[in-house]
Design a protein around this motif. Structure first.
Motif, PDB file in Angstrom:
ATOM      1  N   MET A 106       0.834  -1.204   0.000  1.00 17.08           N
ATOM      2  CA  MET A 106       0.000   0.000   0.000  1.00 17.08           C
ATOM      3  C   MET A 106       0.871   1.258   0.000  1.00 17.08           C
ATOM      4  O   MET A 106       0.564   2.231  -0.704  1.00 17.08           O
ATOM      5  N   GLY A 107       1.964   1.235   0.755  1.00 15.20           N
ATOM      6  CA  GLY A 107       2.876   2.374   0.768  1.00 15.20           C
ATOM      7  C   GLY A 107       3.499   2.614  -0.595  1.00 15.20           C
ATOM      8  O   GLY A 107       3.604   3.758  -1.046  1.00 15.20           O
ATOM      9  N   ILE A 108       3.906   1.538  -1.263  1.00 14.11           N
ATOM     10  CA  ILE A 108       4.464   1.670  -2.615  1.00 14.11           C
ATOM     11  C   ILE A 108       3.389   2.182  -3.565  1.00 14.11           C
ATOM     12  O   ILE A 108       3.624   3.098  -4.359  1.00 14.11           O
ATOM     13  N   THR A 109       2.203   1.599  -3.486  1.00 13.43           N
ATOM     14  CA  THR A 109       1.094   2.019  -4.354  1.00 13.43           C
ATOM     15  C   THR A 109       0.818   3.514  -4.210  1.00 13.43           C
ATOM     16  O   THR A 109       0.685   4.235  -5.211  1.00 13.43           O
ATOM     17  N   ASN A 110       0.749   3.995  -2.981  1.00 17.38           N
ATOM     18  CA  ASN A 110       0.419   5.401  -2.733  1.00 17.38           C
ATOM     19  C   ASN A 110       1.517   6.365  -3.165  1.00 17.38           C
ATOM     20  O   ASN A 110       1.252   7.561  -3.308  1.00 17.38           O
ATOM     21  N   ASN A 111       2.721   5.863  -3.366  1.00 15.56           N
ATOM     22  CA  ASN A 111       3.855   6.717  -3.716  1.00 15.56           C
ATOM     23  C   ASN A 111       4.563   6.267  -4.987  1.00 15.56           C
ATOM     24  O   ASN A 111       5.681   6.702  -5.253  1.00 15.56           O
ATOM     25  N   LEU A 112       3.909   5.416  -5.773  1.00 17.33           N
ATOM     26  CA  LEU A 112       4.573   4.798  -6.924  1.00 17.33           C
ATOM     27  C   LEU A 112       5.082   5.820  -7.932  1.00 17.33           C
ATOM     28  O   LEU A 112       6.216   5.705  -8.405  1.00 17.33           O
ATOM     29  N   THR A 113       4.275   6.802  -8.263  1.00 20.37           N
ATOM     30  CA  THR A 113       4.701   7.791  -9.260  1.00 20.37           C
ATOM     31  C   THR A 113       5.987   8.474  -8.834  1.00 20.37           C
ATOM     32  O   THR A 113       6.925   8.612  -9.624  1.00 20.37           O
ATOM     33  N   GLU A 114       6.054   8.861  -7.573  1.00 22.20           N
ATOM     34  CA  GLU A 114       7.255   9.522  -7.063  1.00 22.20           C
ATOM     35  C   GLU A 114       8.439   8.564  -7.016  1.00 22.20           C
ATOM     36  O   GLU A 114       9.555   8.916  -7.400  1.00 22.20           O
ATOM     37  N   LEU A 115       8.210   7.319  -6.560  1.00 26.69           N
ATOM     38  CA  LEU A 115       9.290   6.341  -6.482  1.00 26.69           C
ATOM     39  C   LEU A 115       9.854   6.017  -7.859  1.00 26.69           C
ATOM     40  O   LEU A 115      11.065   5.844  -8.016  1.00 26.69           O
ATOM     41  N   GLN A 116       8.990   5.949  -8.868  1.00 32.04           N
ATOM     42  CA  GLN A 116       9.434   5.583 -10.209  1.00 32.04           C
ATOM     43  C   GLN A 116      10.278   6.662 -10.875  1.00 32.04           C
ATOM     44  O   GLN A 116      10.900   6.392 -11.895  1.00 32.04           O
ATOM     45  N   VAL A 117      10.330   7.840 -10.305  1.00 36.19           N
ATOM     46  CA  VAL A 117      11.239   8.867 -10.830  1.00 36.19           C
ATOM     47  C   VAL A 117      12.687   8.419 -10.624  1.00 36.19           C
ATOM     48  O   VAL A 117      13.536   8.592 -11.494  1.00 36.19           O
ATOM     49  N   ASP A 118      12.961   7.797  -9.472  1.00 32.81           N
ATOM     50  CA  ASP A 118      14.332   7.440  -9.108  1.00 32.81           C
ATOM     51  C   ASP A 118      14.638   5.948  -9.147  1.00 32.81           C
ATOM     52  O   ASP A 118      15.797   5.563  -9.187  1.00 32.81           O
ATOM     53  N   PHE A 119      13.591   5.101  -9.099  1.00 32.61           N
ATOM     54  CA  PHE A 119      13.792   3.659  -8.964  1.00 32.61           C
ATOM     55  C   PHE A 119      13.019   2.852  -9.994  1.00 32.61           C
ATOM     56  O   PHE A 119      11.933   3.254 -10.414  1.00 32.61           O
ATOM     57  N   PHE A 120      13.594   1.710 -10.335  1.00 31.31           N
ATOM     58  CA  PHE A 120      12.818   0.652 -10.977  1.00 31.31           C
ATOM     59  C   PHE A 120      12.218  -0.144  -9.825  1.00 31.31           C
ATOM     60  O   PHE A 120      12.945  -0.531  -8.897  1.00 31.31           O
ATOM     61  N   PHE A 133       6.230  -3.520 -10.863  1.00 28.13           N
ATOM     62  CA  PHE A 133       5.174  -3.357  -9.869  1.00 28.13           C
ATOM     63  C   PHE A 133       3.876  -2.907 -10.539  1.00 28.13           C
ATOM     64  O   PHE A 133       3.867  -1.940 -11.297  1.00 28.13           O
ATOM     65  N   ILE A 134       2.801  -3.619 -10.259  1.00 18.80           N
ATOM     66  CA  ILE A 134       1.478  -3.306 -10.791  1.00 18.80           C
ATOM     67  C   ILE A 134       0.551  -3.029  -9.609  1.00 18.80           C
ATOM     68  O   ILE A 134       0.414  -3.867  -8.703  1.00 18.80           O
ATOM     69  N   ILE A 135      -0.067  -1.883  -9.619  1.00 22.26           N
ATOM     70  CA  ILE A 135      -1.006  -1.527  -8.550  1.00 22.26           C
ATOM     71  C   ILE A 135      -2.146  -2.542  -8.529  1.00 22.26           C
ATOM     72  O   ILE A 135      -2.702  -2.894  -9.564  1.00 22.26           O
ATOM     73  N   GLY A 136      -2.461  -3.024  -7.329  1.00 17.85           N
ATOM     74  CA  GLY A 136      -3.558  -3.970  -7.148  1.00 17.85           C
ATOM     75  C   GLY A 136      -3.138  -5.427  -7.141  1.00 17.85           C
ATOM     76  O   GLY A 136      -3.934  -6.298  -6.786  1.00 17.85           O
ATOM     77  N   GLU A 137      -1.901  -5.705  -7.515  1.00 19.38           N
ATOM     78  CA  GLU A 137      -1.402  -7.083  -7.515  1.00 19.38           C
ATOM     79  C   GLU A 137      -0.877  -7.445  -6.128  1.00 19.38           C
ATOM     80  O   GLU A 137      -0.381  -6.592  -5.400  1.00 19.38           O
ATOM     81  N   ASP A 138      -0.979  -8.724  -5.782  1.00 21.04           N
ATOM     82  CA  ASP A 138      -0.398  -9.219  -4.538  1.00 21.04           C
ATOM     83  C   ASP A 138       1.033  -9.669  -4.796  1.00 21.04           C
ATOM     84  O   ASP A 138       1.309 -10.291  -5.825  1.00 21.04           O
ATOM     85  N   TYR A 139       1.918  -9.366  -3.860  1.00 22.95           N
ATOM     86  CA  TYR A 139       3.320  -9.737  -3.988  1.00 22.95           C
ATOM     87  C   TYR A 139       3.833 -10.309  -2.678  1.00 22.95           C
ATOM     88  O   TYR A 139       3.365  -9.948  -1.603  1.00 22.95           O
ATOM     89  N   LEU A 140       4.841 -11.173  -2.804  1.00 22.66           N
ATOM     90  CA  LEU A 140       5.544 -11.698  -1.625  1.00 22.66           C
ATOM     91  C   LEU A 140       6.569 -10.703  -1.093  1.00 22.66           C
ATOM     92  O   LEU A 140       6.900 -10.701   0.082  1.00 22.66           O
ATOM     93  N   GLY A 141       7.100  -9.898  -1.991  1.00 25.82           N
ATOM     94  CA  GLY A 141       8.132  -8.935  -1.620  1.00 25.82           C
ATOM     95  C   GLY A 141       8.348  -7.952  -2.748  1.00 25.82           C
ATOM     96  O   GLY A 141       7.691  -8.026  -3.799  1.00 25.82           O
ATOM     97  N   PHE A 142       9.310  -7.068  -2.551  1.00 29.52           N
ATOM     98  CA  PHE A 142       9.539  -5.969  -3.481  1.00 29.52           C
ATOM     99  C   PHE A 142      11.035  -5.787  -3.694  1.00 29.52           C
ATOM    100  O   PHE A 142      11.826  -5.963  -2.771  1.00 29.52           O
ATOM    101  N   LEU A 143      11.394  -5.427  -4.911  1.00 34.32           N
ATOM    102  CA  LEU A 143      12.791  -5.238  -5.276  1.00 34.32           C
ATOM    103  C   LEU A 143      12.905  -3.899  -5.979  1.00 34.32           C
ATOM    104  O   LEU A 143      12.103  -3.600  -6.878  1.00 34.32           O
ATOM    105  N   VAL A 144      13.886  -3.094  -5.558  1.00 38.56           N
ATOM    106  CA  VAL A 144      14.096  -1.793  -6.191  1.00 38.56           C
ATOM    107  C   VAL A 144      15.570  -1.611  -6.500  1.00 38.56           C
ATOM    108  O   VAL A 144      16.443  -2.176  -5.829  1.00 38.56           O
TER     109      VAL A 144
END
Length: 153
Positions: A106-120, A133-144
Motif C-alpha cells: 500500500m505504501g508503494i502504491t500510494n507513492n509509486l509515481t514519485e518512487l518511479q522517478v528514481d527507482f525501478f 510493480f502493478i497496482i492492485g497485484e499481490d506480492y511476496l516482496g519488493f525489489l528496487v
C-alpha cells in the motif's frame, strides 16, 4: 517521499540506521539494516523495533505509535541513502507477516509515481518471479534499484 521523516543516525557504510519513533506509546528506537544476500548486489532491508534484551531487530512487534507515515518515509529515506552510496545494488524488502507485506504494498502504491522517478520497482509473485510493480497485484516482496547509476554523494 512527500511526508515528514525522522532524522536518523548511521555509520560510514550506510548498512545500519537507527531513529526514534515519537508518539502516544513514547519514544521507540527503530532499526533499518541492509544485509547482503547470497545473490550478488542484492541486499535485504530489515526493519523493526530495537529489542535491547536480545540486541536485535524485532520485526514482529506492533508498535501503533501513531506515526506510521513518518516511520515509512524515514525507512524510504534510508533506501535513497543506501542506493545513493551503492547505486548498482538492488534492495529487497518483504514484511515479516502477510499484513506487513500488504502495508508495504500500500505504501508503494500510494507513492509509486514519485518512487518511479528514481527507482525501478518490481514485485515478487507467489512463484518467485519478478514483474514491474502493478497496482492492485499481490506480492511476496519488493525489489528496487536506482535508475540513475551515476549518483555522486
Amino acid at each position: 517521499m512527500k511526508y515528514q521523516r525522522y532524522e536518523y543516525q548511521t555509520e560510514d557504510e550506510l548498512h545500519y540506521f537507527e531513529f526514534t519513533s515519537i508518539g502516544p506509546k513514547g519514544e521507540i528506537k527503530k532499526i533499518v539494516e541492509y544485509t547482503k544476500v547470497s545473490v550478488d548486489n542484492i541486499y535485504n532491508l530489515g526493519f523493526g523495533d530495537y529489542d535491547k534484551e536480545g540486541n536485535r531487530i524485532d520485526d514482529k512487534i506492533v508498535t501503533n505509535n501513531g506515526d506510521s507515515q513518518k516511520v515509512l518515509a524515514t525507512v524510504v529515506s534510508t533506501v535513497y541513502a543506501f542506493t545513493g552510496k551503492y547505486p548498482e545494488c538492488w534492495v529487497f524488502a518483504t514484511g515479516s507477516t502477510e499484513v506487513r507485506t500488504r502495508l508495504y504494498r500500500m505504501g508503494i502504491t500510494n507513492n509509486l509515481t514519485e518512487l518511479q522517478v528514481d527507482f525501478f520497482v518490481y514485485g515478487m509473485k507467489m512463484d518467485e518471479s519478478l514483474e514491474e510493480f502493478i497496482i492492485g497485484e499481490d506480492y511476496l516482496g519488493f525489489l528496487v534499484t536506482r535508475k540513475n547509476k551515476n549518483i555522486k554523494l
